[in-house]
Design a protein around this motif. Structure first.
Motif, PDB file in Angstrom:
ATOM      1  N   LEU A   1      -7.337  -5.323   0.109  1.00  0.00           N
ATOM      2  CA  LEU A   1      -6.341  -5.436  -0.950  1.00  0.00           C
ATOM      3  C   LEU A   1      -6.411  -6.804  -1.611  1.00  0.00           C
ATOM      4  O   LEU A   1      -6.396  -6.917  -2.842  1.00  0.00           O
ATOM      5  CB  LEU A   1      -4.951  -5.185  -0.372  1.00  0.00           C
ATOM      6  CG  LEU A   1      -3.785  -5.165  -1.333  1.00  0.00           C
ATOM      7  CD1 LEU A   1      -3.994  -4.124  -2.431  1.00  0.00           C
ATOM      8  CD2 LEU A   1      -2.501  -4.870  -0.583  1.00  0.00           C
TER       9      LEU A   1
ATOM     10  N   LEU B   1       1.862   2.356  -3.433  1.00  0.00           N
ATOM     11  CA  LEU B   1       0.807   2.762  -4.374  1.00  0.00           C
ATOM     12  C   LEU B   1       0.735   4.280  -4.508  1.00  0.00           C
ATOM     13  O   LEU B   1       1.104   5.009  -3.587  1.00  0.00           O
ATOM     14  CB  LEU B   1      -0.546   2.240  -3.894  1.00  0.00           C
ATOM     15  CG  LEU B   1      -0.753   0.732  -3.933  1.00  0.00           C
ATOM     16  CD1 LEU B   1      -2.044   0.366  -3.208  1.00  0.00           C
ATOM     17  CD2 LEU B   1      -0.766   0.222  -5.355  1.00  0.00           C
TER      18      LEU B   1
ATOM     19  N   ASN C   1      -3.759   8.421  -4.544  1.00  0.00           N
ATOM     20  CA  ASN C   1      -5.201   8.315  -4.752  1.00  0.00           C
ATOM     21  C   ASN C   1      -5.693   6.877  -4.571  1.00  0.00           C
ATOM     22  O   ASN C   1      -6.763   6.646  -4.006  1.00  0.00           O
ATOM     23  CB  ASN C   1      -5.612   8.873  -6.117  1.00  0.00           C
ATOM     24  CG  ASN C   1      -4.953   8.152  -7.279  1.00  0.00           C
ATOM     25  OD1 ASN C   1      -3.837   7.633  -7.173  1.00  0.00           O
ATOM     26  ND2 ASN C   1      -5.613   8.142  -8.413  1.00  0.00           N
ATOM     27  N   ILE C   2      -4.911   5.908  -5.005  1.00  0.00           N
ATOM     28  CA  ILE C   2      -5.296   4.505  -4.837  1.00  0.00           C
ATOM     29  C   ILE C   2      -5.161   4.109  -3.369  1.00  0.00           C
ATOM     30  O   ILE C   2      -6.033   3.436  -2.808  1.00  0.00           O
ATOM     31  CB  ILE C   2      -4.458   3.586  -5.746  1.00  0.00           C
ATOM     32  CG1 ILE C   2      -4.743   3.912  -7.219  1.00  0.00           C
ATOM     33  CG2 ILE C   2      -4.739   2.112  -5.449  1.00  0.00           C
ATOM     34  CD1 ILE C   2      -3.851   3.195  -8.193  1.00  0.00           C
ATOM     35  N   LYS C   3      -4.091   4.538  -2.730  1.00  0.00           N
ATOM     36  CA  LYS C   3      -3.872   4.255  -1.311  1.00  0.00           C
ATOM     37  C   LYS C   3      -5.031   4.804  -0.478  1.00  0.00           C
ATOM     38  O   LYS C   3      -5.596   4.095   0.362  1.00  0.00           O
ATOM     39  CB  LYS C   3      -2.563   4.880  -0.855  1.00  0.00           C
ATOM     40  CG  LYS C   3      -2.205   4.601   0.583  1.00  0.00           C
ATOM     41  CD  LYS C   3      -1.010   5.385   1.093  1.00  0.00           C
ATOM     42  CE  LYS C   3       0.130   5.450   0.140  1.00  0.00           C
ATOM     43  NZ  LYS C   3       1.319   6.136   0.667  1.00  0.00           N
ATOM     44  N   GLU C   4      -5.401   6.042  -0.733  1.00  0.00           N
ATOM     45  CA  GLU C   4      -6.493   6.660   0.017  1.00  0.00           C
ATOM     46  C   GLU C   4      -7.818   5.931  -0.216  1.00  0.00           C
ATOM     47  O   GLU C   4      -8.594   5.728   0.715  1.00  0.00           O
ATOM     48  CB  GLU C   4      -6.626   8.127  -0.364  1.00  0.00           C
ATOM     49  CG  GLU C   4      -5.483   8.977   0.155  1.00  0.00           C
ATOM     50  CD  GLU C   4      -5.509  10.403  -0.392  1.00  0.00           C
ATOM     51  OE1 GLU C   4      -6.547  10.814  -0.958  1.00  0.00           O
ATOM     52  OE2 GLU C   4      -4.480  11.084  -0.251  1.00  0.00           O
ATOM     53  N   ALA C   5      -8.069   5.515  -1.455  1.00  0.00           N
ATOM     54  CA  ALA C   5      -9.304   4.798  -1.764  1.00  0.00           C
ATOM     55  C   ALA C   5      -9.360   3.463  -1.022  1.00  0.00           C
ATOM     56  O   ALA C   5     -10.400   3.090  -0.468  1.00  0.00           O
ATOM     57  CB  ALA C   5      -9.426   4.582  -3.268  1.00  0.00           C
ATOM     58  N   LEU C   6      -8.248   2.721  -1.004  1.00  0.00           N
ATOM     59  CA  LEU C   6      -8.213   1.448  -0.284  1.00  0.00           C
ATOM     60  C   LEU C   6      -8.445   1.640   1.217  1.00  0.00           C
ATOM     61  O   LEU C   6      -9.223   0.917   1.827  1.00  0.00           O
ATOM     62  CB  LEU C   6      -6.865   0.750  -0.493  1.00  0.00           C
ATOM     63  CG  LEU C   6      -6.693  -0.047  -1.777  1.00  0.00           C
ATOM     64  CD1 LEU C   6      -5.237  -0.479  -1.930  1.00  0.00           C
ATOM     65  CD2 LEU C   6      -7.600  -1.252  -1.794  1.00  0.00           C
TER      66      LEU C   6
ATOM     67  N   ILE D   1       0.836  -1.208   0.000  1.00  0.00           N
ATOM     68  CA  ILE D   1       0.000   0.000   0.000  1.00  0.00           C
ATOM     69  C   ILE D   1       0.868   1.255   0.000  1.00  0.00           C
ATOM     70  O   ILE D   1       0.569   2.229  -0.690  1.00  0.00           O
ATOM     71  CB  ILE D   1      -0.984  -0.018   1.182  1.00  0.00           C
ATOM     72  CG1 ILE D   1      -2.040  -1.092   0.927  1.00  0.00           C
ATOM     73  CG2 ILE D   1      -1.631   1.340   1.405  1.00  0.00           C
ATOM     74  CD1 ILE D   1      -2.882  -1.428   2.117  1.00  0.00           C
TER      75      ILE D   1
ATOM     76  N   ALA E   1      -9.459  -6.947  -3.814  1.00  0.00           N
ATOM     77  CA  ALA E   1      -9.283  -6.166  -5.037  1.00  0.00           C
ATOM     78  C   ALA E   1      -8.477  -6.944  -6.082  1.00  0.00           C
ATOM     79  O   ALA E   1      -8.833  -6.975  -7.259  1.00  0.00           O
ATOM     80  CB  ALA E   1      -8.590  -4.835  -4.720  1.00  0.00           C
TER      81      ALA E   1
ATOM     82  N   TYR F   1     -12.127   2.748   1.835  1.00  0.00           N
ATOM     83  CA  TYR F   1     -13.056   1.638   1.665  1.00  0.00           C
ATOM     84  C   TYR F   1     -12.920   0.641   2.817  1.00  0.00           C
ATOM     85  O   TYR F   1     -13.918   0.139   3.342  1.00  0.00           O
ATOM     86  CB  TYR F   1     -12.813   0.949   0.317  1.00  0.00           C
ATOM     87  CG  TYR F   1     -13.836  -0.104  -0.003  1.00  0.00           C
ATOM     88  CD1 TYR F   1     -15.156   0.240  -0.275  1.00  0.00           C
ATOM     89  CD2 TYR F   1     -13.497  -1.453  -0.012  1.00  0.00           C
ATOM     90  CE1 TYR F   1     -16.114  -0.726  -0.559  1.00  0.00           C
ATOM     91  CE2 TYR F   1     -14.446  -2.424  -0.303  1.00  0.00           C
ATOM     92  CZ  TYR F   1     -15.742  -2.061  -0.573  1.00  0.00           C
ATOM     93  OH  TYR F   1     -16.684  -3.017  -0.840  1.00  0.00           O
TER      94      TYR F   1
END
Length: 91
Positions: free
Chosen positions: A42, A19, A22-27, A16, A45, A30
């Motif tokens: 993760l 990453l 933006n992807i880190k924050e989304a994971l 993580i 996904a 969520y």
């Protein structure tokens, strides 16, 4: 190398951290929303990327795209040979 059934917290954090933000924050968002550990999110996904019908790696079909295309071609040939009519799915 030892294989495990689940992604470890340490391995997930290393991944993580690498990453884009933006992807880190989304994971992370969520994970907090569904109240699941981030390593599970993760794993889900990645498993979902490999197989749209799976819920996690335990039921994920990890056939290569080529093997899946080959199976589809075989099924399509059997359908044609047997004169089976397959209804079209709505878009």
């Amino acid at each position: 190398m030892q294989l495990t059934q689940r992604l470890s917290t340490v391995a997930a954090q290393v991944f993580i951290d690498a990453l884009p933000n933006n992807i880190k924050e989304a994971l992370l968002t969520y994970s907090a929303e569904i109240e699941y550990p981030v390593e599970v999110v993760l794993e889900m996904a990645i498993a979902f990327f490999l197989d749209l019908d799976c819920a996690g790696f335990a039921d994920c079909r990890t056939d290569t795209p080529g093997a899946m295309r080959e199976r589809i071609a075989i099924l399509e040939a059997i359908i044609r040979q047997n004169g089976i009519t397959v209804p079209k799915l709505p878009d």
